[in-house]
Write an enzyme that holds these catalytic residues in place. Structure first.
Site, mmCIF file in Angstrom:
data_model
loop_
_atom_site.group_PDB
_atom_site.id
_atom_site.type_symbol
_atom_site.label_atom_id
_atom_site.label_comp_id
_atom_site.label_asym_id
_atom_site.label_seq_id
_atom_site.Cartn_x
_atom_site.Cartn_y
_atom_site.Cartn_z
ATOM 1 N N TYR A 120 0.850 -1.185 0.000
ATOM 2 C CA TYR A 120 0.000 0.000 0.000
ATOM 3 C C TYR A 120 0.891 1.242 0.000
ATOM 4 O O TYR A 120 1.064 1.903 1.003
ATOM 5 C CB TYR A 120 -0.930 0.023 1.206
ATOM 6 C CG TYR A 120 -1.883 -1.153 1.318
ATOM 7 C CD1 TYR A 120 -1.987 -2.110 0.317
ATOM 8 C CD2 TYR A 120 -2.666 -1.300 2.428
ATOM 9 C CE1 TYR A 120 -2.853 -3.183 0.436
ATOM 10 C CE2 TYR A 120 -3.545 -2.365 2.557
ATOM 11 C CZ TYR A 120 -3.633 -3.305 1.561
ATOM 12 O OH TYR A 120 -4.497 -4.361 1.694
ATOM 13 N N HIS A 149 0.332 -12.160 2.794
ATOM 14 C CA HIS A 149 -0.551 -11.619 1.763
ATOM 15 C C HIS A 149 -0.942 -12.672 0.734
ATOM 16 O O HIS A 149 -2.115 -12.802 0.380
ATOM 17 C CB HIS A 149 0.141 -10.441 1.065
ATOM 18 C CG HIS A 149 -0.787 -9.364 0.659
ATOM 19 N ND1 HIS A 149 -0.512 -8.034 0.851
ATOM 20 C CD2 HIS A 149 -2.001 -9.381 0.084
ATOM 21 C CE1 HIS A 149 -1.508 -7.302 0.393
ATOM 22 N NE2 HIS A 149 -2.417 -8.099 -0.074
#
Length: 152
Positions: free
Chosen positions: A56, A119
């Site tokens: 991000y 992730h």
């Protein structure tokens, strides 16, 4: 806000969490002050769980989330993930996880990550190695709880 207990170790999080992707990437141009305002407003409305990841903004999103949550850190949980390179390839090698976690703590300007998880799966690293290095952080007090691993 309703709360949910995760796992057997007592971490309780808000039933609705704030995913911080859009503060740094993903949805067009962003404004740091507007993002901080949105994060704090979410908390005012009852959100207590905030999720971020290395990808991000490759650190910028985490820095922003850390700034926004600093005044209320003791009232929220922060989750973060590892396992992706900047080219979006899997990378859960132990040395990479160590680098990522230490960088997350620094970027978020916190002492402890509440929830750490992978992730995406990395077919090149045995899951036992991934869990082993994650557990190192729990024992060191840098991570409170481990989240679900992606087994593929």
């Amino acid at each position: 806000m309703q709360q949910r207990k995760l796992g057997r170790h007592g971490l309780t999080v808000g039933a609705i969490g704030y995913g911080a992707t859009g503060t740094a990437i993903g949805y067009g141009p962003s404004d740091d002050q507007e993002s901080i305002t949105a994060i704090r407003r979410a908390h005012e409305l009852g959100v207590t769980h905030f999720d971020t990841a290395r990808m991000y903004g490759w650190g910028e999103g985490e820095k922003l989330l850390g700034i926004a949550l600093r005044p209320i850190r003791d009232q929220v949980t922060i989750a973060t993930k590892f396992g992706l390179t900047e080219s979006y390839s899997p990378d859960s090698r132990p040395e990479t996880i160590r680098d990522v976690v230490d960088s997350r703590l620094k970027n978020l300007n916190i002492d402890t990550i509440d929830l750490l998880y992978q992730h995406i799966p990395d077919p090149n690293v045995p899951i036992e190695d991934v869990v082993g290095v994650m557990q190192e952080f729990v024992h060191a007090g840098k991570v409170k709880c481990l989240g679900p691993l992606q087994l593929g």
